[in-house]
Write an enzyme that holds these catalytic residues in place. Structure first.
Site, PDB file in Angstrom:
ATOM      1  N   GLU A  49      45.692 -15.955  25.010  1.00 18.57           N
ATOM      2  CA  GLU A  49      44.979 -15.358  23.870  1.00 18.57           C
ATOM      3  C   GLU A  49      45.767 -15.659  22.599  1.00 18.57           C
ATOM      4  O   GLU A  49      46.934 -15.298  22.488  1.00 18.57           O
ATOM      5  CB  GLU A  49      44.893 -13.837  24.085  1.00 18.57           C
ATOM      6  CG  GLU A  49      44.108 -13.142  23.000  1.00 18.57           C
ATOM      7  CD  GLU A  49      44.055 -11.631  23.204  1.00 18.57           C
ATOM      8  OE1 GLU A  49      45.106 -11.013  23.446  1.00 18.57           O
ATOM      9  OE2 GLU A  49      42.947 -11.069  23.116  1.00 18.57           O
TER      10      GLU A  49
ATOM     11  N   VAL B  16      57.116   6.569  21.778  1.00 15.83           N
ATOM     12  CA  VAL B  16      56.117   7.648  21.911  1.00 15.83           C
ATOM     13  C   VAL B  16      54.953   7.231  22.802  1.00 15.83           C
ATOM     14  O   VAL B  16      54.419   8.041  23.543  1.00 15.83           O
ATOM     15  CB  VAL B  16      55.583   8.157  20.547  1.00 15.83           C
ATOM     16  CG1 VAL B  16      56.547   9.082  19.886  1.00 15.83           C
ATOM     17  CG2 VAL B  16      55.172   7.071  19.645  1.00 15.83           C
ATOM     18  N   GLY B  17      54.590   5.938  22.768  1.00 14.62           N
ATOM     19  CA  GLY B  17      53.481   5.473  23.604  1.00 14.62           C
ATOM     20  C   GLY B  17      53.794   5.649  25.078  1.00 14.62           C
ATOM     21  O   GLY B  17      52.994   6.179  25.847  1.00 14.62           O
TER      22      GLY B  17
ATOM     23  N   GLU C 172      41.691  -1.193  27.789  1.00 20.73           N
ATOM     24  CA  GLU C 172      40.889  -2.226  27.107  1.00 20.73           C
ATOM     25  C   GLU C 172      41.895  -3.240  26.587  1.00 20.73           C
ATOM     26  O   GLU C 172      42.610  -2.967  25.629  1.00 20.73           O
ATOM     27  CB  GLU C 172      40.110  -1.618  25.928  1.00 20.73           C
ATOM     28  CG  GLU C 172      39.096  -0.568  26.308  1.00 20.73           C
ATOM     29  CD  GLU C 172      37.876  -1.141  27.001  1.00 20.73           C
ATOM     30  OE1 GLU C 172      37.655  -2.367  26.945  1.00 20.73           O
ATOM     31  OE2 GLU C 172      37.154  -0.355  27.634  1.00 20.73           O
TER      32      GLU C 172
ATOM     33  N   GLY D 141      54.205   6.624  15.547  1.00 19.31           N
ATOM     34  CA  GLY D 141      55.539   6.282  16.058  1.00 19.31           C
ATOM     35  C   GLY D 141      55.541   4.930  16.730  1.00 19.31           C
ATOM     36  O   GLY D 141      54.564   4.179  16.655  1.00 19.31           O
TER      37      GLY D 141
ATOM     38  N   LYS E 179      48.062   8.200  19.305  1.00 20.51           N
ATOM     39  CA  LYS E 179      49.148   7.424  18.698  1.00 20.51           C
ATOM     40  C   LYS E 179      48.550   6.117  18.187  1.00 20.51           C
ATOM     41  O   LYS E 179      48.222   5.231  18.967  1.00 20.51           O
ATOM     42  CB  LYS E 179      50.259   7.107  19.706  1.00 20.51           C
ATOM     43  CG  LYS E 179      51.495   6.577  18.986  1.00 20.51           C
ATOM     44  CD  LYS E 179      52.239   5.492  19.724  1.00 20.51           C
ATOM     45  CE  LYS E 179      51.721   4.102  19.544  1.00 20.51           C
ATOM     46  NZ  LYS E 179      51.821   3.512  18.200  1.00 20.51           N
TER      47      LYS E 179
ATOM     48  N   CYS F 152      39.352  -8.978  20.151  1.00 21.47           N
ATOM     49  CA  CYS F 152      39.618  -9.127  21.594  1.00 21.47           C
ATOM     50  C   CYS F 152      38.459  -9.816  22.308  1.00 21.47           C
ATOM     51  O   CYS F 152      38.656 -10.542  23.266  1.00 21.47           O
ATOM     52  CB  CYS F 152      39.894  -7.772  22.217  1.00 21.47           C
ATOM     53  SG  CYS F 152      38.632  -6.577  21.818  1.00 21.47           S
TER      54      CYS F 152
ATOM     55  N   GLY G 122      55.483   2.269  19.792  1.00 20.11           N
ATOM     56  CA  GLY G 122      54.789   2.197  21.073  1.00 20.11           C
ATOM     57  C   GLY G 122      55.717   2.368  22.262  1.00 20.11           C
ATOM     58  O   GLY G 122      55.435   3.141  23.185  1.00 20.11           O
TER      59      GLY G 122
HETATM   60  P1  NAD Z   1      49.857  -3.958  21.323  1.00 19.41           P
HETATM   61  O1  NAD Z   1      49.727  -3.905  22.794  1.00 19.41           O
HETATM   62  O2  NAD Z   1      51.092  -4.531  20.755  1.00 19.41           O
HETATM   63  O3  NAD Z   1      49.779  -2.477  20.718  1.00 19.41           O
HETATM   64  C1  NAD Z   1      48.693  -1.622  20.998  1.00 19.41           C
HETATM   65  C2  NAD Z   1      49.186  -0.187  20.946  1.00 19.41           C
HETATM   66  O4  NAD Z   1      50.089   0.025  22.023  1.00 19.41           O
HETATM   67  C3  NAD Z   1      49.950   0.153  19.685  1.00 19.41           C
HETATM   68  O5  NAD Z   1      49.648   1.476  19.313  1.00 19.41           O
HETATM   69  C4  NAD Z   1      51.392   0.036  20.128  1.00 19.41           C
HETATM   70  O6  NAD Z   1      52.275   0.812  19.355  1.00 19.41           O
HETATM   71  C5  NAD Z   1      51.304   0.550  21.551  1.00 19.41           C
HETATM   72  N1  NAD Z   1      52.357   0.079  22.449  1.00 19.41           N
HETATM   73  C6  NAD Z   1      53.071  -1.061  22.386  1.00 19.41           C
HETATM   74  N2  NAD Z   1      53.930  -1.119  23.413  1.00 19.41           N
HETATM   75  C7  NAD Z   1      53.739  -0.006  24.155  1.00 19.41           C
HETATM   76  C8  NAD Z   1      54.313   0.498  25.346  1.00 19.41           C
HETATM   77  N3  NAD Z   1      55.283  -0.157  25.986  1.00 19.41           N
HETATM   78  N4  NAD Z   1      53.854   1.682  25.824  1.00 19.41           N
HETATM   79  C9  NAD Z   1      52.880   2.357  25.207  1.00 19.41           C
HETATM   80  N5  NAD Z   1      52.297   1.923  24.049  1.00 19.41           N
HETATM   81  C10 NAD Z   1      52.724   0.763  23.546  1.00 19.41           C
HETATM   82  O7  NAD Z   1      48.560  -4.673  20.790  1.00 19.41           O
HETATM   83  P2  NAD Z   1      48.167  -5.012  19.286  1.00 19.41           P
HETATM   84  O8  NAD Z   1      49.008  -6.156  18.851  1.00 19.41           O
HETATM   85  O9  NAD Z   1      48.167  -3.780  18.448  1.00 19.41           O
HETATM   86  O10 NAD Z   1      46.630  -5.458  19.454  1.00 19.41           O
HETATM   87  C11 NAD Z   1      46.265  -6.715  19.852  1.00 19.41           C
HETATM   88  C12 NAD Z   1      45.920  -6.752  21.320  1.00 19.41           C
HETATM   89  O11 NAD Z   1      44.964  -5.765  21.644  1.00 19.41           O
HETATM   90  C13 NAD Z   1      45.272  -8.059  21.725  1.00 19.41           C
HETATM   91  O12 NAD Z   1      45.784  -8.491  22.959  1.00 19.41           O
HETATM   92  C14 NAD Z   1      43.804  -7.707  21.879  1.00 19.41           C
HETATM   93  O13 NAD Z   1      43.081  -8.541  22.709  1.00 19.41           O
HETATM   94  C15 NAD Z   1      43.894  -6.328  22.391  1.00 19.41           C
HETATM   95  N6  NAD Z   1      42.654  -5.602  22.109  1.00 19.41           N
HETATM   96  C16 NAD Z   1      41.792  -5.315  23.130  1.00 19.41           C
HETATM   97  C17 NAD Z   1      40.604  -4.667  22.867  1.00 19.41           C
HETATM   98  C18 NAD Z   1      39.618  -4.341  23.943  1.00 19.41           C
HETATM   99  O14 NAD Z   1      38.770  -3.490  23.716  1.00 19.41           O
HETATM  100  N7  NAD Z   1      39.680  -4.952  25.098  1.00 19.41           N
HETATM  101  C19 NAD Z   1      40.287  -4.307  21.583  1.00 19.41           C
HETATM  102  C20 NAD Z   1      41.176  -4.625  20.572  1.00 19.41           C
HETATM  103  C21 NAD Z   1      42.373  -5.261  20.855  1.00 19.41           C
END
Ligand code: NAD
Length: 473
Positions: A378, A205-206, A244, A200, A169, A278, A202
């Site tokens: 962050e 579907v997440g 991650e 979809g 996803k 990140c 998060g």
């Molecule tokens: P996000 O957490 O909003 O979304 C990440 C993914 O999770 C998306 O696909 C989203 O649709 C899904 N998602 C959101 N809520 C969910 C839930 N309740 N259940 C399941 N899935 C859900 O993050 P973002 O805004 O896309 O990315 C930025 C964040 O990601 C920053 O905090 C960054 O530090 C982190 N990040 C970490 C790494 C790492 O390797 N440590 C790498 C890249 C980004």
């Protein structure tokens, strides 16, 4: 690019959710494409396809997996321009960086897993026991937008190598590259059901995917708050969860460092991918003895770090990925000013010459103290925060003063810097600008996550270990 179907069981099929997810170019603010909204029904079908495919893929010849990974790498190379243009349009990443990091890194990561399989030991003996490594099963991948293809390949490539099957996803902001990847995997002949793609929301579907009883492992990359939700959803079925998550990494300049080099490099280390990284080194910790010299370099270089059109080959800082992200970064800049940090470059408002697009001004604050929000949270934008220390113990306390522990940097004489790095509670540390290594494990301490990606450790995450106890003669 309008994609109307999801990829399940080796075919493009109609999704069951309502409506579509629009993809917006953060530079032009125009809609550049859309993907379907999948729902729990699509996830059920995709997981079932992955389960069926697992029967044969889990015991597939290693040479077949090596061929797929090499063909994937070759296809990524051939399609570099299309993929880089797509990611720049979705994320706003400067085009040169898109070619190199957004597509180039996944290409070498895929190849690295093909190479790793050549000598991989699937079995070994301990006295009467035969220890066997086996693929863990059906994996769920949930990925973010900031390095979208890299984060997908960091999961897909080792999972293919291990013999796992998967349902991806991708993020809502940058899903188009994932659809191109599905086309590639189809074209290179990955057997149906090994890789499935459902776009979809998060929270729908997440979470459903994370809780699915027939999923053996969830590998999540994203924010810490969503990672917690994923862990909670996964807990009742006791599946493996790797996370991650976010970071607020420290970059420490010791007093015997080449401070000019360190100060110059600190800007790129924080601002790569327009600060939406990140592992960005966002907290700069400097010795009082060199404060003025370092701040002068930082302020003049940050002020010269002009944002602009990411398709212009000379641009180093693109827009933020979305209006929401732009507003969030601007509110952190405002909070830094209100909390009394000293603004030494950038600030509120749009950068000069940018009348549209989700831009912010590359910004640096000095005199930042650990009670301030800009030190603790962050920001995920081009905002560098700088604190000053009196002695090395203070520097270490400041460096470890975070709920996160993803990355870090130390500048100083090599031995002293390595000793300092050993005391940092973080998953990676760069010494005197030591470069990123795709074969080294990547992952977090503390609230930056669990588990490791890339390299051999990244492959081991996708394996179960079985001990077969043979009778003793
Ligand atoms: P996000 O957490 O909003 O979304 C990440 C993914 O999770 C998306 O696909 C989203 O649709 C899904 N998602 C959101 N809520 C969910 C839930 N309740 N259940 C399941 N899935 C859900 O993050 P973002 O805004 O896309 O990315 C930025 C964040 O990601 C920053 O905090 C960054 O530090 C982190 N990040 C970490 C790494 C790492 O390797 N440590 C790498 C890249 C980004």
């Amino acid at each position: 690019m309008r994609r109307e179907e999801v990829y399940i069981g080796g075919e493009w099929v109609q999704a069951h959710g309502e409506g579509e997810i629009e993809v917006i170019n953060p530079n032009t603010e125009e809609i550049i494409g859309s993907v379907p909204v999948g729902n729990s029904e699509d996830i059920d079908i995709a997981v079932s396809a992955a389960r069926t495919a697992f029967e044969s893929w889990s015991i597939s010849p290693i040479e077949d997996r090596i061929k797929i990974l090499n063909d994937l790498s070759a296809a990524l190379k051939e399609l570099t321009e299309e993929l880089a243009q797509t990611i720049t349009a979705e994320v706003g990443t400067p085009i040169g960086y898109s070619r190199m990091a957004m597509v180039g890194t996944p290409r070498v990561v895929s190849r690295s897993y093909a190479k790793m399989l050549e000598g991989f030991e699937w079995e070994h003996e301990i006295r009467n026991s035969l220890i066997v490594k086996e693929p863990i099963g059906v994996c769920a991948f949930i990925t973010p937008w900031n390095f979208p293809l890299h984060q997908i390949i960091g999961k897909v490539a080792p999972a293919i190598a291990a013999g796992c099957t998967m349902v991806l996803k991708p993020s809502k902001e940058a899903p188009l590259n994932a659809f191109l990847l599905a086309d590639i995997l189809h074209d290179i002949g990955l057997p149906p059901g090994v890789f499935n793609l459902v776009s979809g929301h998060g929270s729908e579907v997440g979470e459903f995917l994370s809780s699915h009883p027939d999923v053996d492992m969830v590998s999540f990359t994203g924010s810490t708050s969503a990672g917690v939700r994923v862990s909670q959803a996964a807990a009742p079925t006791v599946k493996r969860v790797t996370l991650e998550l976010g970071g607020k990494s420290a970059n420490v300049i010791l007093d015997d460092a080449d401070v000019i080099r360190a100060a110059k490099s600190a800007i790129g280390a924080c601002f790569q991918n327009s600060g939406q990284t990140c592992s960005a080194l966002t907290r700069l910790i400097i010795p009082k003895s060199h404060k003025d010299e370092i701040l002068e370099i930082i302020s003049s270089r940050v002020n010269g770090y002009n944002p602009g059109n990411p398709l212009d080959e000379t641009t180093r800082c693109g827009p933020m990925v979305s209006k929401k992200q732009q507003q969030s970064v601007l509110s952190y800049i405002q909070s830094g000013i209100e909390e009394g940090a000293q603004l030494i470059a950038g600030g509120e408002g749009m950068p000069e010459g940018c009348n549209s697009g989700f831009f912010v001004r590359p910004t640096a604050f000095s005199n930042v103290t650990p009670d301030m929000k800009i030190w603790r949270e962050e920001i995920f934008g081009p905002v560098l925060v700088i604190a000053t220390y009196e002695n090395e113990d203070d520097a270490l306390t400041l460096a470890n003063d975070s709920i996160y522990g993803l990355s870090g940097g130390v500048w100083g004489s090599n031995e002293r810097a390595i000793e300092f790095a050993r005391k940092m509670r973080t998953g990676q540390v760069s010494i005197n600008g030591g470069p990123f290594n795709i074969s080294a494990p990547f992952g977090g301490y503390k609230q930056s996550g669990n588990g490791r990606e890339l390299g051999m450790d990244g492959l081991e995450e996708f394996l179960e270990i079985k001990a077969i106890q043979r009778p003793v003669e």
